[in-house]
Write a protein that holds these residues in place. Structure first.
Motif, PDB file in Angstrom:
ATOM      1  N   ARG A  27      10.403  27.049  59.364  1.00 55.11           N
ATOM      2  CA  ARG A  27       9.088  26.462  59.106  1.00 55.11           C
ATOM      3  C   ARG A  27       9.171  24.960  58.869  1.00 55.11           C
ATOM      4  NH1 ARG A  27       8.130  31.503  56.373  1.00 55.11           N
ATOM      5  NH2 ARG A  27       8.554  30.641  54.307  1.00 55.11           N
ATOM      6  N   ARG A  28      10.368  24.457  58.619  1.00 55.14           N
ATOM      7  CA  ARG A  28      10.560  23.023  58.444  1.00 55.14           C
ATOM      8  C   ARG A  28      11.170  22.369  59.671  1.00 55.14           C
ATOM      9  NH1 ARG A  28       9.556  25.601  54.490  1.00 55.14           N
ATOM     10  NH2 ARG A  28       8.646  24.741  52.587  1.00 55.14           N
ATOM     11  N   GLY A  29      11.105  23.074  60.797  1.00 54.95           N
ATOM     12  CA  GLY A  29      11.489  22.501  62.070  1.00 54.95           C
ATOM     13  C   GLY A  29      12.959  22.593  62.406  1.00 54.95           C
ATOM     14  N   VAL A  30      13.735  23.327  61.610  1.00 54.02           N
ATOM     15  CA  VAL A  30      15.160  23.494  61.889  1.00 54.02           C
ATOM     16  C   VAL A  30      15.385  24.951  62.270  1.00 54.02           C
ATOM     17  CG1 VAL A  30      17.513  23.306  60.992  1.00 54.02           C
ATOM     18  CG2 VAL A  30      15.752  21.703  60.217  1.00 54.02           C
ATOM     19  N   SER A  31      15.644  25.193  63.544  1.00 52.22           N
ATOM     20  CA  SER A  31      15.811  26.560  64.027  1.00 52.22           C
ATOM     21  C   SER A  31      17.083  27.188  63.460  1.00 52.22           C
ATOM     22  CB  SER A  31      15.873  26.577  65.550  1.00 52.22           C
ATOM     23  OG  SER A  31      17.066  25.951  65.998  1.00 52.22           O
ATOM     24  N   SER A  32      17.114  28.507  63.502  1.00 52.65           N
ATOM     25  CA  SER A  32      18.310  29.208  63.040  1.00 52.65           C
ATOM     26  C   SER A  32      19.524  28.807  63.859  1.00 52.65           C
ATOM     27  CB  SER A  32      18.093  30.722  63.126  1.00 52.65           C
ATOM     28  OG  SER A  32      17.061  31.131  62.259  1.00 52.65           O
ATOM     29  N   ALA A  33      19.322  28.646  65.171  1.00 47.15           N
ATOM     30  CA  ALA A  33      20.436  28.248  66.036  1.00 47.15           C
ATOM     31  C   ALA A  33      20.987  26.890  65.633  1.00 47.15           C
ATOM     32  CB  ALA A  33      19.975  28.220  67.493  1.00 47.15           C
ATOM     33  N   GLU A  34      20.087  25.949  65.289  1.00 45.51           N
ATOM     34  CA  GLU A  34      20.522  24.621  64.868  1.00 45.51           C
ATOM     35  C   GLU A  34      21.222  24.687  63.516  1.00 45.51           C
ATOM     36  OE1 GLU A  34      21.206  20.578  64.360  1.00 45.51           O
ATOM     37  OE2 GLU A  34      20.797  21.759  66.162  1.00 45.51           O
ATOM     38  N   LEU A  35      20.694  25.494  62.627  1.00 44.21           N
ATOM     39  CA  LEU A  35      21.287  25.612  61.296  1.00 44.21           C
ATOM     40  C   LEU A  35      22.685  26.207  61.364  1.00 44.21           C
ATOM     41  CD1 LEU A  35      20.249  24.977  58.429  1.00 44.21           C
ATOM     42  CD2 LEU A  35      19.687  27.393  58.193  1.00 44.21           C
ATOM     43  N   LEU A  36      22.882  27.131  62.300  1.00 44.56           N
ATOM     44  CA  LEU A  36      24.166  27.817  62.416  1.00 44.56           C
ATOM     45  C   LEU A  36      25.172  27.059  63.264  1.00 44.56           C
ATOM     46  CD1 LEU A  36      22.860  31.471  62.907  1.00 44.56           C
ATOM     47  CD2 LEU A  36      23.696  30.417  60.808  1.00 44.56           C
ATOM     48  N   ARG A  37      24.699  26.014  63.965  1.00 44.33           N
ATOM     49  CA  ARG A  37      25.601  25.245  64.821  1.00 44.33           C
ATOM     50  C   ARG A  37      26.696  24.596  63.976  1.00 44.33           C
ATOM     51  NH1 ARG A  37      22.092  21.808  67.782  1.00 44.33           N
ATOM     52  NH2 ARG A  37      21.716  23.668  69.062  1.00 44.33           N
ATOM     53  N   GLY A  38      27.920  24.706  64.429  1.00 41.78           N
ATOM     54  CA  GLY A  38      29.057  24.152  63.695  1.00 41.78           C
ATOM     55  C   GLY A  38      29.677  25.130  62.730  1.00 41.78           C
ATOM     56  N   THR A  39      29.051  26.312  62.572  1.00 38.96           N
ATOM     57  CA  THR A  39      29.631  27.368  61.745  1.00 38.96           C
ATOM     58  C   THR A  39      30.155  28.467  62.664  1.00 38.96           C
ATOM     59  OG1 THR A  39      27.675  28.788  61.529  1.00 38.96           O
ATOM     60  CG2 THR A  39      27.793  26.874  60.084  1.00 38.96           C
ATOM     61  N   THR A  40      30.760  29.484  62.085  1.00 39.67           N
ATOM     62  CA  THR A  40      31.265  30.607  62.875  1.00 39.67           C
ATOM     63  C   THR A  40      30.220  31.715  62.980  1.00 39.67           C
ATOM     64  OG1 THR A  40      32.239  31.612  60.898  1.00 39.67           O
ATOM     65  CG2 THR A  40      33.650  30.149  62.199  1.00 39.67           C
ATOM     66  N   LEU A  41      29.006  31.426  62.524  1.00 37.36           N
ATOM     67  CA  LEU A  41      27.943  32.419  62.516  1.00 37.36           C
ATOM     68  C   LEU A  41      27.067  32.307  63.756  1.00 37.36           C
ATOM     69  CD1 LEU A  41      26.879  31.985  58.787  1.00 37.36           C
ATOM     70  CD2 LEU A  41      28.103  33.929  59.746  1.00 37.36           C
ATOM     71  N   SER A  42      26.302  33.346  64.012  1.00 39.82           N
ATOM     72  CA  SER A  42      25.316  33.343  65.084  1.00 39.82           C
ATOM     73  C   SER A  42      24.149  34.208  64.645  1.00 39.82           C
ATOM     74  CB  SER A  42      25.905  33.907  66.376  1.00 39.82           C
ATOM     75  OG  SER A  42      26.179  35.289  66.236  1.00 39.82           O
ATOM     76  N   GLN A  44      22.793  36.533  66.279  1.00 38.34           N
ATOM     77  CA  GLN A  44      23.083  37.926  66.644  1.00 38.34           C
ATOM     78  C   GLN A  44      23.922  38.610  65.564  1.00 38.34           C
ATOM     79  OE1 GLN A  44      23.393  35.307  68.749  1.00 38.34           O
ATOM     80  NE2 GLN A  44      21.510  35.790  69.891  1.00 38.34           N
ATOM     81  N   LYS A  45      24.926  37.886  65.058  1.00 36.37           N
ATOM     82  CA  LYS A  45      25.768  38.453  64.001  1.00 36.37           C
ATOM     83  C   LYS A  45      24.949  38.773  62.752  1.00 36.37           C
ATOM     84  CE  LYS A  45      30.410  36.563  64.852  1.00 36.37           C
ATOM     85  NZ  LYS A  45      31.450  35.663  64.281  1.00 36.37           N
ATOM     86  N   LEU A  46      24.098  37.835  62.366  1.00 33.76           N
ATOM     87  CA  LEU A  46      23.351  38.004  61.133  1.00 33.76           C
ATOM     88  C   LEU A  46      22.363  39.158  61.207  1.00 33.76           C
ATOM     89  CD1 LEU A  46      22.638  34.291  60.149  1.00 33.76           C
ATOM     90  CD2 LEU A  46      24.248  35.863  59.090  1.00 33.76           C
ATOM     91  N   LYS A  47      21.954  39.518  62.413  1.00 37.26           N
ATOM     92  CA  LYS A  47      21.010  40.617  62.566  1.00 37.26           C
ATOM     93  C   LYS A  47      21.662  41.987  62.412  1.00 37.26           C
ATOM     94  CE  LYS A  47      17.577  38.252  65.440  1.00 37.26           C
ATOM     95  NZ  LYS A  47      16.937  38.182  66.777  1.00 37.26           N
ATOM     96  N   LEU A  48      22.983  42.026  62.459  1.00 36.38           N
ATOM     97  CA  LEU A  48      23.678  43.300  62.296  1.00 36.38           C
ATOM     98  C   LEU A  48      23.618  43.736  60.840  1.00 36.38           C
ATOM     99  CD1 LEU A  48      26.862  42.592  64.472  1.00 36.38           C
ATOM    100  CD2 LEU A  48      24.851  43.940  65.114  1.00 36.38           C
ATOM    101  N   ASN A  49      23.120  44.950  60.589  1.00 34.13           N
ATOM    102  CA  ASN A  49      22.968  45.425  59.218  1.00 34.13           C
ATOM    103  C   ASN A  49      24.293  45.504  58.471  1.00 34.13           C
ATOM    104  OD1 ASN A  49      20.249  45.621  59.569  1.00 34.13           O
ATOM    105  ND2 ASN A  49      20.209  47.846  59.812  1.00 34.13           N
ATOM    106  N   ASN A  50      25.366  45.816  59.194  1.00 36.09           N
ATOM    107  CA  ASN A  50      26.664  45.994  58.525  1.00 36.09           C
ATOM    108  C   ASN A  50      27.492  44.717  58.515  1.00 36.09           C
ATOM    109  OD1 ASN A  50      27.233  45.870  61.222  1.00 36.09           O
ATOM    110  ND2 ASN A  50      28.624  47.639  61.261  1.00 36.09           N
ATOM    111  N   PHE A  51      26.900  43.603  58.946  1.00 33.59           N
ATOM    112  CA  PHE A  51      27.653  42.356  58.954  1.00 33.59           C
ATOM    113  C   PHE A  51      27.550  41.679  57.593  1.00 33.59           C
ATOM    114  CE2 PHE A  51      27.724  37.706  59.488  1.00 33.59           C
ATOM    115  CZ  PHE A  51      29.032  37.567  59.921  1.00 33.59           C
ATOM    116  N   ARG A  52      28.701  41.354  57.033  1.00 40.23           N
ATOM    117  CA  ARG A  52      28.729  40.683  55.738  1.00 40.23           C
ATOM    118  C   ARG A  52      29.369  39.312  55.877  1.00 40.23           C
ATOM    119  NH1 ARG A  52      27.291  44.291  51.957  1.00 40.23           N
ATOM    120  NH2 ARG A  52      27.481  46.491  52.478  1.00 40.23           N
TER     121      ARG A  52
END
Length: 352
Positions: A27-42, A44-52
């Motif tokens: 809502r502040r103009g920073v997409s999830s993809a942009e926020l996750l850029r440079g990390t090992t996250l994605s 798709q990973k975060l949407k997995l219920n069993n992903f910790r």
């Protein structure tokens, strides 16, 4: 019948901060993809219920948000979302505990269910209980600083929201921040002052610790406690850093032998496993040892203007010169300078 969403949120237990942070960033103009850029996250990973998330992954995400989301209210909004939507059973647990003292015990025990490290074992000074926030990061340079800033702001915001949710007079609380960390804007409405200190801290009047919550939902409390206990069992590393902190403090106090080998033995793990566990929290052994010593040094100076020799002995240094060099490395000043400034490091600065 238990109310609220605790029973429906089992799949969120491992990542409550993420559930609160991503929509707010969008809502502040920073997409999830942009926020996750440079990390090992994605996404798709975060949407997995069993992903910790590992501690390093969460710290990377917090640092990214601190750097990229240009909103000084962000961490307060994240915290309010955690409480409003009950994204972790720990929120219900601390809100419906019988007293603030019990809430803090639960928060200390299960703090890793919210973020990697909130506060150290508590200290009492006069009529106040003090909680110190220790830097935790697996990141270096600028991102490491962003991570520390975000972690401190979220940790203090959680405690202030806890106090408000329990109807306590949080205007009597005191917040301490290093000069490089700006307070959240809402704190100017809640607190009378902000204080300066090399390590972030929060103090609470001891008289408030036993005040009981007027409207306590016992079924909800016990359900939340059960969920937290189950979740803690699946996160074997959760109490690791706090356990190390307590062990090091006790060894320093008792004059016991301190080494990585002794620590590994105490923790019941191999030397290599101990190193890996420390690294997963962003530390090597010497770094966490130094942090415990720094934490103890600041607290000692709040009690009495000890001499360099006395401070060196109490911190486990056989040579005062080694202590002097360590103090310079930690804070950029020698003990004499720190002692002279101690009267101003902990004084209040009026919020305008």
């Amino acid at each position: 019948m238990c109310h609220g969403s605790t029973n429906d949120q089992r799949h969120l237990l491992g990542k409550p901060l993420v559930q609160a942070l991503l929509p707010l960033s969008e809502r502040r103009g920073v997409s999830s993809a942009e926020l996750l850029r440079g990390t090992t996250l994605s996404v798709q990973k975060l949407k997995l219920n069993n992903f910790r998330l590992t501690n390093h992954e969460l710290m990377s995400l917090l640092a990214s948000a601190e750097e990229k989301v240009n909103d000084p209210h962000l961490w307060q909004l994240v915290t309010e979302t955690l409480f409003r939507d009950k994204l972790s059973p720990l929120i219900d647990l601390i809100i419906h505990a019988k007293s603030l003292k019990q809430s803090l015990v639960h928060l200390s025990r299960f703090q890793n269910l919210l973020q990697p490290f909130l506060f150290t074992p508590t200290q009492q000074f006069g009529s106040s209980l003090q909680l110190d926030f220790i830097p935790v990061s697996g990141l270096s340079g600028k991102m490491g600083q962003h991570c520390y800033v975000a972690n401190c702001k979220v940790g203090i915001a959680i405690l202030l929201m806890l106090g408000r949710s329990r109807g306590l007079a949080i205007e009597q609380w005191q917040v301490y921040l290093p000069k490089e960390i700006s307070p959240l804007p809402i704190w100017s409405k809640w607190l009378k002052s902000i204080n300066s200190r090399p390590i972030s801290a929060l103090t609470i009047p001891v008289s408030q610790l036993t005040e009981k919550r007027p409207e306590r939902d016992l079924p909800r409390y016990y359900q939340a406690l059960s969920f937290c206990q189950i979740q803690q069992q699946t996160k074997a590393q959760s109490p690791f850093l706090l356990t190390i902190f307590k062990w090091l403090e006790n060894q320093i106090e008792m004059g016991g032998y301190i080494s990585l080998k002794e620590l590994a033995y105490e923790m019941g793990v191999s030397l290599s496993s101990c190193k890996r566990l420390l690294a997963s929290h962003g530390y090597n052994f010497q770094q966490v040892y130094d942090l415990v010593r720094l934490h103890k040094l600041l607290n000692l100076l709040q009690q009495h203007p000890y001499s360099n020799v006395e401070l060196a002995q109490r911190l486990g240094y056989s040579n005062p010169n080694n202590f002097r060099r360590a103090c310079k490395r930690w804070l950029g000043m020698v003990p004499d300078e720190l002692r002279r400034q101690s009267s101003t490091l902990f004084v209040s600065t009026r919020i305008t």
